[in-house]
Scaffold this motif. Structure first.
Motif: not given
Lengths: 379, 391
Positions: A143-156
């Motif tokens: 879940v943590m990995a997924a959450l941190v990944g969300c930070v990258l969502l916008l640029p991705v």
């Protein structure tokens, strides 16, 4: 029938590869593998095999699981082959996650090792500072990995192709520097992780079962196998569902997809978050298995290794990551006897494989919308 | 069936091999295996290969000695300077019961990650190049020993020496690995105590290529000495880029840059005057030093033994001596190593304290002079014929 033969050959080869130690054994194995590959392709065995494998998907999956269990039994007290087997399974699980991103929806994630690391670091912190049950901690890693990944969502979401890849590369570099300067997370020296425990049963301890002693790594292999199976089933379900169809469409042509009313952002978000979740869980389990993590394990180079597993296996085919992960992790290990020259030979072998199988070891077939055999027009 | 062919072929080749092996073993002596683990690929491979060759030499010399009771075989493994690979290879040697002792690790992080495996499997190891104090002093593990000193000792000497020379201001660059950060910590500590002034401290990542930003700042600060805590690859880049930016300060490194490849990559002119501090006595001063050099040349190794080769040689030697004394048994060898007191080795007398740390009081100062690392006291700089920058 051909399927059974192929499976047995594969089993024998992987047994030999895991057990091979000396120079003669390893080179002999290379030779035997090459001969088998040539004969198989001459006899058009590979083609018929591919067809049969698609038809009997369930049988293939079961055979794989049984094969790994047999390997586990064969090596039940040898720590090292079991550690390798466990690593292969966990890396394959991480690759399954990346496969959703890269193979289905087309997001190239060059920060795989970072998400792997987030899972492992979450585990390290939670397992040593809280009394949370370890199964929950594993989930928390994902879940943590997924959450941190969300930070990258916008640029991705805002970038495409190479630019998207650059965003993830930047993240991978940032993540490593962050770990190295962060002393609460152990800094460059890394952190110790306690071994995995279920309801008072410590996986870090050997087991005696029916009078036979099992290495403690056998526990982890078994656990990794369960994780891997769950991940595989999950990925296959995604692929076969309408979600998978939509993802495929987004990858092949975004404009066409949006014309058909598919929300591109939605598909990408689902793929990215789900993929990172799997990678994080795999990382958490890997951290517990090796008992020690350091920033050096999660560099950009390690992310490249994950991506290369995906490429070698055949992008988009979840089955392909298994042989690829096995080759990429075990081969350099088995070449230890040539010491400083081993990466030279390892590189050459990989180049040769890709020369003769440019699509990867097991390229993804054409999607079959009607899986029933009698409806297949090709028969 | 194909599968049978493959298996038959494999098992028959295995059988042939076993026969061949047993034929070899039919010599009078029993074979005992010891392992070497170090970085053979990647940025630190030069030092790793030097250590490997030196260990190999120790094993060959032991086999030449007719008085020895056992025949030794070296198992070499590459840890790539990566903790996860380290865990893998150490598991491999530790679970192989035929391996009795190990000469392990140059990179501190790798040693840290593998400590527990040595403990779990009871495999005695002597580390030949790691300098992080925590490896021996972090916890008390009977199997862990270290022949070289820690970074604490070398920085104490470095700080005192440099302040005595008359330098007053420093800029510190260090890589952000445990190695560089540790050096920064201990050097800063001792330097402040000795009255030196640190104008600025800069952490750089271990794979950084361009140091213009940091060095431009350093140039503004205008220190007399640039101290660098890290390994050869970055050391070379920093020294070269200092020159390009016209930074005229004296360059001072740590044991991590004392390798021949440092001078080779920079060229004699640029490397000239670089200072480092190493644990242990200089090879030339040791009774067995010349012998080691001659043997190293005799066996014709392509690559130099580098700064830590002698330590690897000494470590292998200690393990071999212990095995000769108590036989090939891990537990006994561990106990025997713990009893090491005032043993003469290639790098001086070795005494392990209760943490397995060798207590060597001696730190040697080196300076580059005409393309060679020369002991300070014997160099033109030490005798006053040449002057370091800014003095």
């Amino acid at each position: 029938m051909p399927l059974g033969v192929a499976m047995l050959v594969l089993l024998a080869l992987s047994w030999a590869l895991l057990g091979a130690e000396t120079q003669t054994e390893v080179f002999g194995l290379f030779g035997v593998t090459a001969v088998i590959a040539v004969i198989a392709s001459r006899l058009k065995f590979t083609e018929s095999l591919g067809r049969v494998a698609v038809e009997h998907e369930r049988a293939v999956s079961i055979a794989c699981v049984v094969g790994i269990l047999i390997l586990m039994a064969l090596f039940h007290e040898d720590h090292f082959p079991l550690l390798l087997l466990g690593s292969v399974l966990l890396y394959a699980t991480a690759c399954l996650g990346l496969n959703i991103q890269f193979g289905y929806v087309g997001i190239v994630n060059f920060a795989g090792a970072s998400f792997f690391g987030i899972g492992a670091y979450t585990t390290a912190v939670l397992a040593s500072h809280t009394a949370m049950p370890h199964l929950l901690i594993l989930a928390a890693g994902g879940v943590m990995a997924a959450l941190v990944g969300c930070v990258l969502l916008l640029p991705v979401l805002r970038t495409r192709g190479h630019y998207g890849a650059l965003v993830t590369i930047a993240f991978a570099t940032l993540f490593r520097s962050f770990l190295e300067v962060n002393d609460t997370l152990g800094g460059p020296q890394g952190l110790k992780i306690p071994s995995l425990q279920f309801f008072g049963w410590d996986l870090g301890e050997g087991l005696i079962f029916g009078g036979v002693e099992f290495s403690f790594y056998a526990n982890y292999v078994f656990f990794a196998l369960l994780l891997c199976m769950a991940a595989y089933v999950c990925v296959r379900r995604v692929e076969r569902s309408w979600l998978g169809v939509a993802m495929d469409m987004v990858r092949t042509d975004e404009i066409a997809a949006s014309v058909f009313g598919i929300s591109i952002a939605r598909q990408k978000i689902i793929a990215f978050v789900l993929g990172n979740l799997l990678v994080g869980i795999a990382g958490a389990a890997y951290g517990m298995m090796t008992n020690y993590i350091a920033p050096n394990n999660f560099t950009f180079a390690d992310s490249l290794i994950l991506v290369s597993m995906l490429l070698l296996g055949g992008i988009g085919n979840p089955l392909g990551v298994f042989p690829a992960a096995a080759l990429i992790l075990i081969l350099p290990e088995k070449l230890q006897f040539i010491q400083e020259y081993r990466f030279l030979l390892y590189g050459t072998v990989i180049i040769f494989i890709l020369l003769f199988r440019a699509q990867g070891l097991l390229p993804r077939g054409i999607r079959r919308f009607f899986p029933c055999a009698e409806n297949d027009p090709r028969q | 069936m194909k599968k049978h062919h493959a298996k038959k072929l494999f098992s028959s080749s295995l059988l042939a091999l076993a026969i061949a092996c047993s034929a070899l073993n039919a010599q009078a002596k029993d074979t005992v295996k010891i392992a070497f683990v170090g970085p053979l690929t990647g940025g630190n491979s030069a030092v790793g290969i030097g250590g490997r060759n030196s260990t190999d030499l120790a094993v060959k010399l032991a086999n030449e000695n007719p008085k020895n009771k056992y025949h030794y075989e070296l198992v070499v493994l590459d840890d790539e300077c990566k903790p996860n690979i380290g865990v893998q290879v150490v598991t491999k040697i530790a679970s192989d019961k035929s391996i009795i002792g190990s000469v392990s690790h140059y990179c501190s992080a790798v040693a840290m990650s593998a400590l527990d495996i040595y403990k779990k499997f009871g495999l005695p190891m002597i580390t030949w190049g790691t300098v992080l104090p925590d490896i021996t002093y972090g916890q008390k593990i009977a199997e862990i020993h270290r022949v070289n000193g820690t970074m604490v000792n070398q920085n104490e000497v470095a700080a005192e020496f440099m302040t005595k020379l008359g330098y007053k201001t420093w800029a510190i660059l260090h890589d952000t690995t445990d190695y560089g950060k540790g050096h920064n910590k201990y050097f800063s500590e001792y330097l402040t105590k000795d009255g030196g002034k640190i104008l600025g401290t800069f952490g750089v990542t271990a794979d950084q290529q361009d140091f213009t930003a940091e060095l431009t700042k350093v140039k503004e600060l205008n220190p007399e000495v640039v101290y660098f805590g890290g390994l050869t690859p970055i050391g070379v880049r920093i020294r070269a880029q200092m020159e390009r930016l016209g930074l005229k300060a004296q360059f001072e490194g740590t044991s991590g840059i004392r390798s021949d490849s440092y001078i080779e990559s920079l060229g004699n002119d640029l490397a000239e005057g670089t200072l480092t501090f190493n644990e242990g006595a200089p090879l030339e001063k040791m009774p067995k030093g010349e012998e080691f050099k001659a043997a190293y040349a005799r066996y014709g190794y392509d690559q130099p033994y580098e700064a830590y080769g002698p330590f690897a040689f000494a470590a292998a030697d200690l393990i071999i001596q212990a095995i000769e004394k108590v036989g090939p048994n891990r537990k006994e060898v561990t106990d025997e190593l713990a009893r090491t007191r005032d043993v003469d080795t290639l790098v001086g007398r070795v005494t392990f304290d209760d943490h397995g740390q060798n207590i060597i009081p001696l730190i040697t100062k080196y300076v580059v002079q005409d393309g060679k690392w020369v002991i300070w006291e014997e160099s033109d700089y030490g005798t006053g014929k040449r002057k370091l920058k800014g003095l």
